[in-house]
Design a protein around this motif. Structure first.
Motif, PDB file in Angstrom:
ATOM      1  N   GLY A 125     -89.696 -28.356 -76.826  1.00  0.00           N
ATOM      2  CA  GLY A 125     -90.533 -29.211 -76.163  1.00  0.00           C
ATOM      3  C   GLY A 125     -92.009 -28.631 -76.030  1.00  0.00           C
ATOM      4  O   GLY A 125     -92.196 -28.320 -74.659  1.00  0.00           O
ATOM      5  N   PRO A 126     -92.566 -28.236 -76.850  1.00  0.00           N
ATOM      6  CA  PRO A 126     -93.793 -27.383 -76.574  1.00  0.00           C
ATOM      7  C   PRO A 126     -95.108 -27.994 -75.907  1.00  0.00           C
ATOM      8  O   PRO A 126     -96.072 -27.731 -75.714  1.00  0.00           O
ATOM      9  N   GLY A 127     -95.045 -29.335 -75.631  1.00  0.00           N
ATOM     10  CA  GLY A 127     -96.078 -29.889 -75.066  1.00  0.00           C
ATOM     11  C   GLY A 127     -97.570 -30.001 -75.852  1.00  0.00           C
ATOM     12  O   GLY A 127     -97.337 -30.415 -77.090  1.00  0.00           O
ATOM     13  N   ARG A 128     -98.342 -29.649 -75.350  1.00  0.00           N
ATOM     14  CA  ARG A 128     -99.690 -29.700 -76.041  1.00  0.00           C
ATOM     15  C   ARG A 128     -99.992 -28.404 -76.814  1.00  0.00           C
ATOM     16  O   ARG A 128    -100.705 -27.893 -77.357  1.00  0.00           O
ATOM     17  N   GLY A 129     -98.870 -27.096 -76.657  1.00  0.00           N
ATOM     18  CA  GLY A 129     -98.858 -26.219 -77.402  1.00  0.00           C
ATOM     19  C   GLY A 129     -99.479 -24.977 -76.394  1.00  0.00           C
ATOM     20  O   GLY A 129     -99.725 -23.866 -76.989  1.00  0.00           O
ATOM     21  N   THR A 130     -99.658 -25.416 -75.391  1.00  0.00           N
ATOM     22  CA  THR A 130    -100.633 -24.332 -74.392  1.00  0.00           C
ATOM     23  C   THR A 130     -99.788 -23.208 -74.180  1.00  0.00           C
ATOM     24  O   THR A 130    -100.337 -21.955 -74.371  1.00  0.00           O
ATOM     25  N   LEU A 131     -98.469 -23.403 -73.790  1.00  0.00           N
ATOM     26  CA  LEU A 131     -97.635 -22.073 -73.786  1.00  0.00           C
ATOM     27  C   LEU A 131     -97.528 -21.205 -74.822  1.00  0.00           C
ATOM     28  O   LEU A 131     -97.620 -20.083 -74.841  1.00  0.00           O
ATOM     29  N   MET A 132     -97.019 -21.882 -76.028  1.00  0.00           N
ATOM     30  CA  MET A 132     -96.960 -20.914 -77.163  1.00  0.00           C
ATOM     31  C   MET A 132     -98.588 -20.116 -77.629  1.00  0.00           C
ATOM     32  O   MET A 132     -98.572 -19.103 -77.812  1.00  0.00           O
ATOM     33  N   ARG A 177     -96.916 -37.531 -82.140  1.00  0.00           N
ATOM     34  CA  ARG A 177     -98.028 -37.485 -81.428  1.00  0.00           C
ATOM     35  C   ARG A 177     -98.256 -36.215 -81.048  1.00  0.00           C
ATOM     36  O   ARG A 177     -99.481 -35.540 -80.988  1.00  0.00           O
ATOM     37  N   LEU A 178     -97.388 -35.642 -80.418  1.00  0.00           N
ATOM     38  CA  LEU A 178     -97.544 -34.407 -79.719  1.00  0.00           C
ATOM     39  C   LEU A 178     -97.470 -33.216 -80.834  1.00  0.00           C
ATOM     40  O   LEU A 178     -98.332 -32.147 -80.704  1.00  0.00           O
ATOM     41  N   ARG A 179     -96.705 -33.599 -81.944  1.00  0.00           N
ATOM     42  CA  ARG A 179     -96.922 -32.572 -82.927  1.00  0.00           C
ATOM     43  C   ARG A 179     -98.247 -32.195 -83.532  1.00  0.00           C
ATOM     44  O   ARG A 179     -98.751 -31.109 -83.906  1.00  0.00           O
ATOM     45  N   ALA A 180     -98.919 -33.367 -83.346  1.00  0.00           N
ATOM     46  CA  ALA A 180    -100.471 -33.414 -83.957  1.00  0.00           C
ATOM     47  C   ALA A 180    -101.342 -32.488 -82.981  1.00  0.00           C
ATOM     48  O   ALA A 180    -102.232 -31.892 -83.339  1.00  0.00           O
ATOM     49  N   VAL A 181    -101.065 -32.689 -81.753  1.00  0.00           N
ATOM     50  CA  VAL A 181    -101.654 -32.254 -80.631  1.00  0.00           C
ATOM     51  C   VAL A 181    -101.303 -30.523 -80.860  1.00  0.00           C
ATOM     52  O   VAL A 181    -102.367 -29.570 -80.545  1.00  0.00           O
ATOM     53  N   GLN A 182    -100.081 -30.224 -81.116  1.00  0.00           N
ATOM     54  CA  GLN A 182     -99.661 -28.650 -81.108  1.00  0.00           C
ATOM     55  C   GLN A 182    -100.430 -28.186 -82.430  1.00  0.00           C
ATOM     56  O   GLN A 182    -100.767 -26.857 -82.353  1.00  0.00           O
ATOM     57  N   ALA A 183    -100.540 -28.953 -83.475  1.00  0.00           N
ATOM     58  CA  ALA A 183    -101.041 -28.440 -84.676  1.00  0.00           C
ATOM     59  C   ALA A 183    -102.420 -28.024 -84.375  1.00  0.00           C
ATOM     60  O   ALA A 183    -102.992 -27.010 -84.907  1.00  0.00           O
ATOM     61  N   GLU A 184    -103.350 -28.853 -83.725  1.00  0.00           N
ATOM     62  CA  GLU A 184    -104.650 -28.503 -82.976  1.00  0.00           C
ATOM     63  C   GLU A 184    -104.742 -27.147 -82.473  1.00  0.00           C
ATOM     64  O   GLU A 184    -105.360 -26.302 -82.573  1.00  0.00           O
ATOM     65  N   THR A 185    -103.820 -27.277 -81.184  1.00  0.00           N
ATOM     66  CA  THR A 185    -103.972 -25.959 -80.573  1.00  0.00           C
ATOM     67  C   THR A 185    -103.307 -24.591 -81.140  1.00  0.00           C
ATOM     68  O   THR A 185    -104.123 -23.868 -80.696  1.00  0.00           O
ATOM     69  N   LEU A 186    -102.626 -24.962 -82.115  1.00  0.00           N
ATOM     70  CA  LEU A 186    -102.030 -23.420 -82.658  1.00  0.00           C
ATOM     71  C   LEU A 186    -102.533 -23.487 -84.179  1.00  0.00           C
ATOM     72  O   LEU A 186    -101.867 -22.543 -84.889  1.00  0.00           O
ATOM     73  N   SER A 187    -103.609 -24.088 -84.484  1.00  0.00           N
ATOM     74  CA  SER A 187    -104.484 -23.919 -85.780  1.00  0.00           C
ATOM     75  C   SER A 187    -104.623 -22.379 -86.087  1.00  0.00           C
ATOM     76  O   SER A 187    -105.088 -21.500 -85.131  1.00  0.00           O
ATOM     77  N   GLY A 188    -104.147 -21.909 -86.937  1.00  0.00           N
ATOM     78  CA  GLY A 188    -104.357 -20.618 -87.387  1.00  0.00           C
ATOM     79  C   GLY A 188    -103.000 -19.615 -87.157  1.00  0.00           C
ATOM     80  O   GLY A 188    -102.871 -18.597 -87.837  1.00  0.00           O
ATOM     81  N   HIS A 189    -101.842 -20.158 -86.580  1.00  0.00           N
ATOM     82  CA  HIS A 189    -100.764 -19.818 -86.709  1.00  0.00           C
ATOM     83  C   HIS A 189     -99.744 -20.171 -87.650  1.00  0.00           C
ATOM     84  O   HIS A 189     -98.508 -19.725 -87.572  1.00  0.00           O
TER      85      HIS A 189
END
Length: 354
Positions: free
Chosen positions: A85-92, A119-131
């Motif tokens: 449940g990574p949310g917006r990807g902030t923690l990762m 929807r959250l997967r899309a946000v996480q992809a943006e937050t973690l782009s490059g990883h």
């Protein structure tokens, strides 16, 4: 009135009252109208703020604790770095930034995210782009290799069942209809073998909660850690054993009636850490630790002082408030708990006692 309410009312009319777990699952994950499938609820503009959104220090210390466990176990490579449940990807993102200076860690990790919301997967992809994270639909899809896993405010959102004691039997709480509105009710008194141990610490009329989805989530995690090494770190609100009604709904940062706007409010319940601890076998579980104590053991105050040196004015005030919110007993410090798992025989995760 919501579109999902009409669906629930029709379902209740057709098949009878719903288990609370079924009501929660529908409200949160209905493919068209579910809370997590229709919105990104995190942050000041959402319905609630989680610890990673409060301060970068939280994710940094989580990451360094996991990296230390990796070092303690011989720095295996490759290693899965996963989050539930990574949310917006902030923690990762904070974990990856903080551990970038740990020699060899960034090259060894393969990031996996367990997320059901497109929807959250899309946000996480943006937050973690490059990883280049990999999203998984089931935890059985985790690679058979060492695993470092974090779960912050994940288990509180798993659907629960509630039971009210009636002698040596239990009446399950359901969601049905009364006078045209969704309402709670109780089913017939029946034996519940899974709750036999709760006859020791409850009285007639007491309500206890059970989270049937927790153990199946933890099983593949514990199996990989026990077989291949690694660690799991769970942070959530709750206590050692559940007692009483802890179901709550939050909408726009305010508590609301859980039945009032299905699909529009987040539904959660306190985590039973006793049940989680047992579900993590065959791994070794650490002592359940208050979040504030855990973060102080990892050096959050020193980190806060270091960051404060470059701040002033409102930014400094917000930083001080964030430190207090994460650690103070009257805020998140005592309500939230930390549970860690490592392989039997391995050193316990930093900040947690065996």
């Amino acid at each position: 009135m919501t579109a999902l309410r009409d669906i629930l009312v029709a379902q209740i009319a057709a098949t009878g009252p719903l288990r609370l777990s079924d009501y929660m699952a529908t409200c949160l994950m209905h493919p068209e109208h579910g809370y997590y499938t229709t919105r990104a609820p995190f942050g000041a503009e959402g319905d609630f703020i989680t610890a990673p959104e409060i301060s970068q220090m939280f994710g940094e210390l989580i990451g360094l604790a996991l990296a230390q466990a990796w070092l303690d176990q011989g720095a295996p490579s490759p290693v899965t770095l996963a989050e539930l449940g990574p949310g917006r990807g902030t923690l990762m993102a904070d974990v990856l930034r903080a551990t970038a200076r740990v020699p060899g860690f960034s090259d060894a990790v393969q990031v996996h995210l367990f997320e059901g919301s497109p929807r959250l997967r899309a946000v996480q992809a943006e937050t973690l782009s490059g990883h280049e994270p990999t999203w998984i639909d089931t935890l059985d899809a985790l690679p058979d290799q060492p695993l470092l896993l974090a779960a912050n405010e994940f288990f509180d959102a798993l659907p629960i069942r509630q039971f009210q004691r009636d002698g040596d039997l239990w009446r399950e709480r359901h969601v049905g209809m009364r006078d045209g509105a969704l309402a709670f009710g109780l089913g017939p008194a029946q034996p519940q073998p899974a709750l036999t141990h709760r006859l020791e610490d409850t009285r007639d009329g007491d309500l206890v909660e059970d989270c049937p989805g927790a153990a199946p989530i933890l099983a593949p995690v514990a199996d990989r850690i026990a077989q291949h090494g690694g660690a799991a770190l769970i942070v959530d609100y709750g206590d050692w054993r559940s007692l009483g009604d802890t179901l709550q709904a939050v909408q726009a940062h305010e508590s609301v009636d859980p039945l009032a706007t299905p699909g529009h409010a987040d539904l959660t319940a306190h985590v039973d850490f006793e049940a989680l601890s047992h579900a993590g076998a065959p791994c070794k579980a650490g002592r359940v630790t208050p979040q504030g104590v855990f973060l102080e053991r990892l050096g959050i105050t020193a980190r806060a002082q270091s960051l404060a040196q470059s701040l002033s004015g409102q930014a400094l005030d917000a930083h001080i408030a964030a430190h207090r919110r994460l650690t103070h007993p009257s805020e998140m410090g005592n309500l939230f708990k930390v549970l860690a798992f490592v392989p039997d025989g391995a050193p316990m995760l930093p900040g947690v006692q065996e």
